[in-house]
Design a protein around this motif. Sequence first.
Motif, PDB file in Angstrom:
ATOM      1  N   GLU A   1       0.828  -1.211   0.000  1.00  0.00           N
ATOM      2  CA  GLU A   1       0.000   0.000   0.000  1.00  0.00           C
ATOM      3  C   GLU A   1       0.861   1.259   0.000  1.00  0.00           C
ATOM      4  OE1 GLU A   1      -3.427   2.224   2.700  1.00  0.00           O
ATOM      5  OE2 GLU A   1      -2.807   0.179   3.184  1.00  0.00           O
ATOM      6  N   ALA A   2       1.925   1.257   0.804  1.00  0.00           N
ATOM      7  CA  ALA A   2       2.800   2.428   0.862  1.00  0.00           C
ATOM      8  C   ALA A   2       3.460   2.686  -0.485  1.00  0.00           C
ATOM      9  CB  ALA A   2       3.861   2.239   1.938  1.00  0.00           C
ATOM     10  N   ILE A   3       3.901   1.613  -1.150  1.00  0.00           N
ATOM     11  CA  ILE A   3       4.539   1.774  -2.455  1.00  0.00           C
ATOM     12  C   ILE A   3       3.537   2.284  -3.474  1.00  0.00           C
ATOM     13  CG2 ILE A   3       5.478   0.473  -4.406  1.00  0.00           C
ATOM     14  CD1 ILE A   3       7.241  -1.020  -2.500  1.00  0.00           C
ATOM     15  N   ALA A   4       2.302   1.812  -3.410  1.00  0.00           N
ATOM     16  CA  ALA A   4       1.272   2.285  -4.342  1.00  0.00           C
ATOM     17  C   ALA A   4       1.043   3.786  -4.185  1.00  0.00           C
ATOM     18  CB  ALA A   4      -0.028   1.523  -4.106  1.00  0.00           C
ATOM     19  N   ILE A   5       1.049   4.257  -2.951  1.00  0.00           N
ATOM     20  CA  ILE A   5       0.884   5.697  -2.703  1.00  0.00           C
ATOM     21  C   ILE A   5       2.065   6.472  -3.271  1.00  0.00           C
ATOM     22  CG2 ILE A   5       0.790   7.461  -0.891  1.00  0.00           C
ATOM     23  CD1 ILE A   5      -0.709   5.356   0.830  1.00  0.00           C
ATOM     24  N   LEU A   6       3.273   5.941  -3.043  1.00  0.00           N
ATOM     25  CA  LEU A   6       4.473   6.614  -3.551  1.00  0.00           C
ATOM     26  C   LEU A   6       4.509   6.624  -5.074  1.00  0.00           C
ATOM     27  CD1 LEU A   6       7.073   5.214  -1.002  1.00  0.00           C
ATOM     28  CD2 LEU A   6       6.358   7.596  -1.211  1.00  0.00           C
ATOM     29  N   GLU A   7       4.024   5.550  -5.683  1.00  0.00           N
ATOM     30  CA  GLU A   7       3.975   5.507  -7.149  1.00  0.00           C
ATOM     31  C   GLU A   7       3.068   6.599  -7.694  1.00  0.00           C
ATOM     32  OE1 GLU A   7       4.879   0.798  -8.136  1.00  0.00           O
ATOM     33  OE2 GLU A   7       2.819   1.449  -7.714  1.00  0.00           O
ATOM     34  N   LYS A   8       1.954   6.852  -7.016  1.00  0.00           N
ATOM     35  CA  LYS A   8       1.065   7.939  -7.431  1.00  0.00           C
ATOM     36  C   LYS A   8       1.744   9.293  -7.257  1.00  0.00           C
ATOM     37  CE  LYS A   8      -3.335   5.581  -6.570  1.00  0.00           C
ATOM     38  NZ  LYS A   8      -4.601   5.590  -5.778  1.00  0.00           N
ATOM     39  N   CYS A   9       2.510   9.431  -6.178  1.00  0.00           N
ATOM     40  CA  CYS A   9       3.267  10.675  -5.968  1.00  0.00           C
ATOM     41  C   CYS A   9       4.261  10.897  -7.102  1.00  0.00           C
ATOM     42  CB  CYS A   9       4.008  10.631  -4.639  1.00  0.00           C
ATOM     43  SG  CYS A   9       2.956  10.680  -3.183  1.00  0.00           S
ATOM     44  N   ALA A  10       4.927   9.808  -7.529  1.00  0.00           N
ATOM     45  CA  ALA A  10       5.904   9.920  -8.608  1.00  0.00           C
ATOM     46  C   ALA A  10       5.239  10.294  -9.926  1.00  0.00           C
ATOM     47  CB  ALA A  10       6.669   8.606  -8.750  1.00  0.00           C
ATOM     48  N   GLU A  11       4.046   9.766 -10.135  1.00  0.00           N
ATOM     49  CA  GLU A  11       3.315  10.112 -11.357  1.00  0.00           C
ATOM     50  C   GLU A  11       2.931  11.587 -11.372  1.00  0.00           C
ATOM     51  OE1 GLU A  11      -0.047   7.544 -11.584  1.00  0.00           O
ATOM     52  OE2 GLU A  11       1.156   5.716 -11.774  1.00  0.00           O
ATOM     53  N   GLY A  12       2.533  12.086 -10.211  1.00  0.00           N
ATOM     54  CA  GLY A  12       2.110  13.486 -10.129  1.00  0.00           C
ATOM     55  C   GLY A  12       3.268  14.469 -10.101  1.00  0.00           C
ATOM     56  N   ASN A  13       4.415  14.025  -9.587  1.00  0.00           N
ATOM     57  CA  ASN A  13       5.575  14.909  -9.482  1.00  0.00           C
ATOM     58  C   ASN A  13       6.830  14.089  -9.787  1.00  0.00           C
ATOM     59  OD1 ASN A  13       7.385  16.912  -8.931  1.00  0.00           O
ATOM     60  ND2 ASN A  13       6.832  17.174  -6.787  1.00  0.00           N
ATOM     61  N   PRO A  14       7.051  13.757 -11.055  1.00  0.00           N
ATOM     62  CA  PRO A  14       8.125  12.827 -11.425  1.00  0.00           C
ATOM     63  C   PRO A  14       9.538  13.331 -11.141  1.00  0.00           C
ATOM     64  CG  PRO A  14       7.166  13.838 -13.374  1.00  0.00           C
ATOM     65  CD  PRO A  14       6.275  14.214 -12.220  1.00  0.00           C
ATOM     66  N   GLU A  15       9.701  14.616 -10.884  1.00  0.00           N
ATOM     67  CA  GLU A  15      11.043  15.135 -10.615  1.00  0.00           C
ATOM     68  C   GLU A  15      11.321  15.310  -9.121  1.00  0.00           C
ATOM     69  OE1 GLU A  15      12.350  18.429 -12.910  1.00  0.00           O
ATOM     70  OE2 GLU A  15      11.731  17.555 -14.821  1.00  0.00           O
ATOM     71  N   TYR A  16      10.482  14.713  -8.281  1.00  0.00           N
ATOM     72  CA  TYR A  16      10.683  14.795  -6.832  1.00  0.00           C
ATOM     73  C   TYR A  16      11.566  13.623  -6.398  1.00  0.00           C
ATOM     74  CZ  TYR A  16       9.626  15.277  -1.851  1.00  0.00           C
ATOM     75  OH  TYR A  16       9.723  15.446  -0.484  1.00  0.00           O
ATOM     76  N   VAL A  17      12.853  13.894  -6.205  1.00  0.00           N
ATOM     77  CA  VAL A  17      13.852  12.846  -5.965  1.00  0.00           C
ATOM     78  C   VAL A  17      13.536  11.952  -4.756  1.00  0.00           C
ATOM     79  CG1 VAL A  17      16.288  12.401  -5.442  1.00  0.00           C
ATOM     80  CG2 VAL A  17      15.663  14.185  -7.083  1.00  0.00           C
ATOM     81  N   PRO A  18      13.122  12.502  -3.600  1.00  0.00           N
ATOM     82  CA  PRO A  18      12.921  11.637  -2.423  1.00  0.00           C
ATOM     83  C   PRO A  18      11.912  10.513  -2.615  1.00  0.00           C
ATOM     84  CG  PRO A  18      13.039  13.932  -1.753  1.00  0.00           C
ATOM     85  CD  PRO A  18      12.981  13.933  -3.246  1.00  0.00           C
ATOM     86  N   VAL A  19      10.995  10.666  -3.544  1.00  0.00           N
ATOM     87  CA  VAL A  19       9.991   9.614  -3.705  1.00  0.00           C
ATOM     88  C   VAL A  19      10.632   8.334  -4.244  1.00  0.00           C
ATOM     89  CG1 VAL A  19       9.218  10.142  -6.075  1.00  0.00           C
ATOM     90  CG2 VAL A  19       7.619   9.158  -4.452  1.00  0.00           C
ATOM     91  N   TYR A  20      11.635   8.463  -5.088  1.00  0.00           N
ATOM     92  CA  TYR A  20      12.323   7.280  -5.613  1.00  0.00           C
ATOM     93  C   TYR A  20      13.193   6.642  -4.532  1.00  0.00           C
ATOM     94  CZ  TYR A  20      10.788   9.418  -9.949  1.00  0.00           C
ATOM     95  OH  TYR A  20      10.020   9.972 -10.932  1.00  0.00           O
ATOM     96  N   GLN A  21      13.788   7.476  -3.695  1.00  0.00           N
ATOM     97  CA  GLN A  21      14.571   6.951  -2.577  1.00  0.00           C
ATOM     98  C   GLN A  21      13.682   6.200  -1.594  1.00  0.00           C
ATOM     99  OE1 GLN A  21      16.207  10.932  -1.685  1.00  0.00           O
ATOM    100  NE2 GLN A  21      18.237  10.012  -1.848  1.00  0.00           N
ATOM    101  N   ALA A  22      12.486   6.740  -1.347  1.00  0.00           N
ATOM    102  CA  ALA A  22      11.559   6.095  -0.414  1.00  0.00           C
ATOM    103  C   ALA A  22      11.084   4.752  -0.954  1.00  0.00           C
ATOM    104  CB  ALA A  22      10.371   7.011  -0.144  1.00  0.00           C
ATOM    105  N   MET A  23      10.760   4.704  -2.246  1.00  0.00           N
ATOM    106  CA  MET A  23      10.313   3.433  -2.837  1.00  0.00           C
ATOM    107  C   MET A  23      11.432   2.400  -2.799  1.00  0.00           C
ATOM    108  SD  MET A  23       7.757   4.351  -6.024  1.00  0.00           S
ATOM    109  CE  MET A  23       8.827   5.544  -6.842  1.00  0.00           C
ATOM    110  N   ALA A  24      12.659   2.831  -3.109  1.00  0.00           N
ATOM    111  CA  ALA A  24      13.790   1.905  -3.064  1.00  0.00           C
ATOM    112  C   ALA A  24      14.005   1.381  -1.645  1.00  0.00           C
ATOM    113  CB  ALA A  24      15.049   2.590  -3.585  1.00  0.00           C
ATOM    114  N   ALA A  25      13.879   2.271  -0.656  1.00  0.00           N
ATOM    115  CA  ALA A  25      14.069   1.861   0.740  1.00  0.00           C
ATOM    116  C   ALA A  25      13.037   0.809   1.143  1.00  0.00           C
ATOM    117  CB  ALA A  25      13.979   3.072   1.662  1.00  0.00           C
ATOM    118  N   LEU A  26      11.813   0.967   0.678  1.00  0.00           N
ATOM    119  CA  LEU A  26      10.771  -0.023   0.993  1.00  0.00           C
ATOM    120  C   LEU A  26      11.078  -1.368   0.332  1.00  0.00           C
ATOM    121  CD1 LEU A  26       7.539   2.175   0.747  1.00  0.00           C
ATOM    122  CD2 LEU A  26       8.506   1.138   2.812  1.00  0.00           C
ATOM    123  N   GLU A  27      11.608  -1.324  -0.881  1.00  0.00           N
ATOM    124  CA  GLU A  27      11.967  -2.587  -1.546  1.00  0.00           C
ATOM    125  C   GLU A  27      13.103  -3.282  -0.792  1.00  0.00           C
ATOM    126  OE1 GLU A  27      10.050  -3.707  -3.627  1.00  0.00           O
ATOM    127  OE2 GLU A  27       9.325  -2.199  -5.040  1.00  0.00           O
TER     128      GLU A  27
END
Length: 230
Positions: A1-27
């Motif tokens: 669920e957390a990753i799904a939320i972050l994926e939506k954040c990335a879609e809405g703001n693809p140049e926001y670097v921390p969202v990719y770091q957060a998704m990687a950390a969850l993986e």
Amino acid sequence: EAIAILEKCAEGNPEYVPVYQAMAALEVRRRDIPAAIKRYEAGIAVLPERKAQMLFFYKTRLQIEAEEADGARETIKIMRDSKLIPPPFIDYLEARLAMFDGEYFEAVSEFKRLQAAMNSVPEIRSELQFLMAFCYEKLGQDELALDQYNIALQNDALNSMAQYGRTRMMQKTGRRVSDFNNASIYEALTEELGKSDAEQDWVAFSLLVDEYVERLNLSEGMRKVIEGEI
């Protein structure tokens, strides 16, 4: 669920670097390193080169942990060619690769050289201190390894790899956890907490903290950190 939320954040703001770091950390927490690497790659694919540099760095760290040495070298070359990331970060990654190749003396020499540059980056500083200890252990320099594991634990008391390494070195050098001339205060704390309530003596323990701080010549600030953690 957390990753799904972050994926939506990335879609809405693809140049926001921390969202990719957060998704990687969850993986990584799910122990899926290849998926974490892909999260970094997804960010690298859409970000301007300058903004993507630290994603390259973190991707390379994971490639080394996943034993993808050739891929890590390719990523390092991209970083070197771009000249956008500070050289000490790249040198650090190359020292990690030296470890991977079993070149422990070369690796620890580089880690020692890079300590000052990494002091302002707590995450890397803690990792570097642990890796130095591991190199010393592999080189058979047990006393240096034990000292370095102690230093690593002073900065990151919950580093389980450093705890295990320190225990190995104590056993190898004939130390006991209760030998405070060489023990970490965190090992001593674990031992004290293992006693019954009636056996615990926190007044005596505070004196051991004083001795530990004095013996290692730690600052008053570090004393407060240790007391806060206790």
